[in-house]
Design a protein around this motif. Structure first.
Motif, PDB file in Angstrom:
ATOM      1  N   TYR A 118       4.236   6.170  61.890  1.00 54.54           N
ATOM      2  CA  TYR A 118       2.817   6.175  61.521  1.00 54.54           C
ATOM      3  C   TYR A 118       2.025   7.090  62.452  1.00 54.54           C
ATOM      4  N   MET A 119       2.254   6.915  63.762  1.00 56.02           N
ATOM      5  CA  MET A 119       1.515   7.715  64.735  1.00 56.02           C
ATOM      6  C   MET A 119       1.933   9.179  64.695  1.00 56.02           C
ATOM      7  N   VAL A 120       3.207   9.428  64.381  1.00 54.50           N
ATOM      8  CA  VAL A 120       3.659  10.809  64.219  1.00 54.50           C
ATOM      9  C   VAL A 120       2.913  11.467  63.064  1.00 54.50           C
ATOM     10  N   ALA A 121       2.834  10.757  61.930  1.00 55.45           N
ATOM     11  CA  ALA A 121       2.151  11.298  60.759  1.00 55.45           C
ATOM     12  C   ALA A 121       0.678  11.558  61.045  1.00 55.45           C
ATOM     13  N   GLU A 122       0.037  10.663  61.767  1.00 52.75           N
ATOM     14  CA  GLU A 122      -1.387  10.824  62.059  1.00 52.75           C
ATOM     15  C   GLU A 122      -1.654  11.968  63.027  1.00 52.75           C
ATOM     16  N   ASN A 123      -0.739  12.195  63.963  1.00 48.70           N
ATOM     17  CA  ASN A 123      -0.979  13.170  65.026  1.00 48.70           C
ATOM     18  C   ASN A 123      -0.280  14.505  64.801  1.00 48.70           C
ATOM     19  N   LEU A 124       0.433  14.647  63.687  1.00 49.19           N
ATOM     20  CA  LEU A 124       1.168  15.891  63.457  1.00 49.19           C
ATOM     21  C   LEU A 124       0.267  17.121  63.423  1.00 49.19           C
ATOM     22  N   PRO A 125      -0.942  17.065  62.829  1.00 50.40           N
ATOM     23  CA  PRO A 125      -1.813  18.251  62.880  1.00 50.40           C
ATOM     24  C   PRO A 125      -2.171  18.664  64.306  1.00 50.40           C
ATOM     25  N   GLN A 126      -2.396  17.691  65.190  1.00 48.68           N
ATOM     26  CA  GLN A 126      -2.689  18.014  66.591  1.00 48.68           C
ATOM     27  C   GLN A 126      -1.459  18.592  67.282  1.00 48.68           C
ATOM     28  N   MET A 145       7.358  12.309  56.187  1.00 46.98           N
ATOM     29  CA  MET A 145       6.326  11.283  56.342  1.00 46.98           C
ATOM     30  C   MET A 145       5.669  10.973  54.990  1.00 46.98           C
ATOM     31  N   LEU A 146       5.451  11.996  54.172  1.00 43.79           N
ATOM     32  CA  LEU A 146       4.877  11.779  52.850  1.00 43.79           C
ATOM     33  C   LEU A 146       5.813  10.964  51.962  1.00 43.79           C
ATOM     34  N   ARG A 147       7.105  11.045  52.236  1.00 45.10           N
ATOM     35  CA  ARG A 147       8.102  10.338  51.420  1.00 45.10           C
ATOM     36  C   ARG A 147       8.668   9.114  52.139  1.00 45.10           C
ATOM     37  N   ASP A 148       8.015   8.701  53.205  1.00 41.93           N
ATOM     38  CA  ASP A 148       8.515   7.564  53.988  1.00 41.93           C
ATOM     39  C   ASP A 148       8.606   6.306  53.126  1.00 41.93           C
ATOM     40  N   ASN A 149       9.537   5.439  53.483  1.00 42.32           N
ATOM     41  CA  ASN A 149       9.722   4.184  52.743  1.00 42.32           C
ATOM     42  C   ASN A 149       8.533   3.243  52.882  1.00 42.32           C
ATOM     43  N   GLU A 150       7.812   3.358  54.004  1.00 49.02           N
ATOM     44  CA  GLU A 150       6.717   2.436  54.290  1.00 49.02           C
ATOM     45  C   GLU A 150       5.386   2.991  53.771  1.00 49.02           C
ATOM     46  N   PRO A 151       4.656   2.206  52.980  1.00 48.17           N
ATOM     47  CA  PRO A 151       3.378   2.688  52.449  1.00 48.17           C
ATOM     48  C   PRO A 151       2.359   3.021  53.533  1.00 48.17           C
ATOM     49  N   GLU A 152       2.426   2.317  54.667  1.00 47.60           N
ATOM     50  CA  GLU A 152       1.494   2.602  55.765  1.00 47.60           C
ATOM     51  C   GLU A 152       1.664   4.027  56.271  1.00 47.60           C
ATOM     52  N   VAL A 153       2.907   4.469  56.374  1.00 43.47           N
ATOM     53  CA  VAL A 153       3.191   5.821  56.866  1.00 43.47           C
ATOM     54  C   VAL A 153       2.758   6.846  55.828  1.00 43.47           C
ATOM     55  N   ARG A 154       3.064   6.590  54.572  1.00 41.79           N
ATOM     56  CA  ARG A 154       2.651   7.518  53.507  1.00 41.79           C
ATOM     57  C   ARG A 154       1.128   7.623  53.446  1.00 41.79           C
ATOM     58  N   THR A 155       0.463   6.496  53.672  1.00 39.79           N
ATOM     59  CA  THR A 155      -1.008   6.490  53.614  1.00 39.79           C
ATOM     60  C   THR A 155      -1.614   7.410  54.660  1.00 39.79           C
ATOM     61  N   VAL A 156      -1.153   7.276  55.903  1.00 43.78           N
ATOM     62  CA  VAL A 156      -1.744   8.096  56.965  1.00 43.78           C
ATOM     63  C   VAL A 156      -1.304   9.551  56.834  1.00 43.78           C
ATOM     64  N   ALA A 157      -0.100   9.794  56.297  1.00 44.91           N
ATOM     65  CA  ALA A 157       0.336  11.170  56.062  1.00 44.91           C
ATOM     66  C   ALA A 157      -0.555  11.840  55.022  1.00 44.91           C
ATOM     67  N   CYS A 158      -0.906  11.105  53.975  1.00 43.24           N
ATOM     68  CA  CYS A 158      -1.834  11.638  52.961  1.00 43.24           C
ATOM     69  C   CYS A 158      -3.189  11.952  53.585  1.00 43.24           C
ATOM     70  N   GLY A 159      -3.604  11.126  54.528  1.00 44.72           N
ATOM     71  CA  GLY A 159      -4.871  11.366  55.204  1.00 44.72           C
ATOM     72  C   GLY A 159      -4.862  12.608  56.076  1.00 44.72           C
ATOM     73  N   SER A 160      -3.656  13.071  56.447  1.00 42.26           N
ATOM     74  CA  SER A 160      -3.523  14.257  57.307  1.00 42.26           C
ATOM     75  C   SER A 160      -3.180  15.520  56.534  1.00 42.26           C
ATOM     76  N   VAL A 161      -3.018  15.400  55.211  1.00 43.60           N
ATOM     77  CA  VAL A 161      -2.438  16.504  54.449  1.00 43.60           C
ATOM     78  C   VAL A 161      -3.285  17.772  54.489  1.00 43.60           C
ATOM     79  N   SER A 162      -4.590  17.647  54.334  1.00 40.72           N
ATOM     80  CA  SER A 162      -5.422  18.860  54.297  1.00 40.72           C
ATOM     81  C   SER A 162      -5.453  19.559  55.652  1.00 40.72           C
TER      82      SER A 162
END
Length: 391
Positions: free
Chosen positions: A293-301, A322-339
């Motif tokens: 989750y934290m990796v997905a959120e901080n990947l842009p930084q 991260m976008l294809r992660d099994n856990e919805p929490e991880v996919r959610t934050v990855a979507c938030g970082s996509v742009s």
């Protein structure tokens, strides 16, 4: 209405009331009472009176901690800072995390208003808290490190470096967590990481060592990396980051991810390749969803700070996972970082990478089984269209 009547009424409301709300309201008027009393009586009488209520109801103590941060002008100024520190120190030692955080916030506020000549008071306080037997005190001390370090003499800075590393290897997970992540501005964000009903990462849980409540704190490695010298970053901070990133407690490890961007920004590409990349490679595929989750959120930084340590293709692969992660929490934050992730891609390949690799996955996520994933993606699609351009 005389000053004596106002103060007497306040004391009655506060000390004689069994109603918590009445005491909270009375405590919220602390600054006004100090104005009525004047500096000398505030220091000599009011502060002594308040010492008896440091263990009052949590809500009352929380308001006291907040109010004390605004009291310096009403006690005679910075030269009397030594009279306010004991009260805030007592609150910084309490078991309740919110009270400790507010006390540290007020101490930082008081420090900003103080003169450079008063820094020794805060240095001594930091050492007392950091060397205390009770682990909550050691955790609180970390909120002062960066601010004290910047103003401390060189000899004291060396001692703080060693002490910081010791706290990073503390036996208590709460303290190690505080080293990973101690920044009041980020605290609530980390404590509110999408409170999914089934997996609230900040639910309080019991430590096996003491049975005390664990709580998540704000960034320290991140802030400390910004004020220490380059040698300290390489010799102290990097080994500490590696140890935290390999901690057996997920709640410590996932917060270390957030510190990585600040750490890697202070290192060269070669140093990142040698010291940071091997650790990150393990975090990218960590079995804990919290870490991913934290990796997905901080990947842009991390894109910005790692420079040439990673190829864009490798980071793209990580982001797709991260976008294809099994856990919805991880996919959610990855979507938030996509742009933001797409925006950080090299201009020469941004359009092709986004259209060929990321956009098809976004199309799949539009019908994801998780409502949170769909909502997160929807909030970023407009931003993503700006990145792609009119064409």
């Amino acid at each position: 209405m005389t000053n004596t009547y106002i103060v007497g009424s306040w004391i009655d409301d506060f000390s004689k009331s069994d109603e918590k709300d009445a005491r909270v309201n009375a405590m919220s008027n602390l600054v006004e009472i100090a104005k009525e009393l004047g500096p000398e009586k505030t220091r000599d009488d009011l502060f002594i009176f308040l010492r008896h209520f440091l263990d009052d109801d949590d809500d009352v103590a929380l308001v006291m901690a907040e109010q004390l941060g605004n009291m310096l002008p009403y006690i005679g100024g910075a030269e009397h800072v030594d009279t306010i520190i004991p009260l805030l120190e007592g609150l910084a030692n309490t078991e309740e995390a919110n009270i400790r955080d507010e006390a540290i916030h007020s101490l930082l506020n008081v420090m900003e208003q103080s003169c450079p000549g008063e820094i020794q008071e805060f240095i001594d306080l930091t050492f007392r808290l950091a060397r205390a037997d009770w682990f909550t005190s050691r955790s609180s001390s970390l909120g002062l490190f960066s601010s004290v370090y910047e103003l401390a003499p060189e000899k004291v800075q060396a001692e703080l470096n060693e002490l910081f590393v010791q706290l990073g290897r503390d036996s208590m997970p709460l303290v190690r967590r505080a080293v990973s992540n101690r920044d009041r501005n980020a605290q609530r964000k980390n404590c509110d990481i999408l409170r999914f009903e089934s997996k609230d990462i900040c639910k309080k849980d019991r430590t096996s060592e003491t049975g005390e409540w664990k709580t998540v704190k704000g960034k320290v490695v991140k802030g400390f990396c910004q004020v220490v010298s380059q040698n300290v970053v390489q010799e102290k901070m990097v080994p500490l980051f590696i140890a935290l990133a390999q901690d057996d407690q997920d709640s410590v490890k996932f917060l270390a991810v957030e510190s990585c961007a600040s750490l890697s920004a202070r290192l060269s590409s070669e140093q990142n390749n040698e010291m940071v990349v091997p650790v990150l490679n393990k975090l990218f595929v960590d079995p804990s969803w919290r870490v991913r989750y934290m990796v997905a959120e901080n990947l842009p930084q991390l894109q910005k700070s790692l420079g040439g340590a990673y190829s864009e293709k490798r980071l793209l692969e990580v982001f797709i996972s991260m976008l294809r992660d099994n856990e919805p929490e991880v996919r959610t934050v990855a979507c938030g970082s996509v742009s933001e992730f797409c925006k950080n891609l090299p201009e020469s390949s941004r359009l092709s990478m986004t259209c060929e690799s990321i956009f098809p996955i976004c199309t799949e996520l539009v019908v994801d089984t998780s409502q949170q994933v769909r909502a997160s993606l929807a909030s970023k699609l407009l931003h993503l269209s700006v990145v792609l351009g009119k064409e």
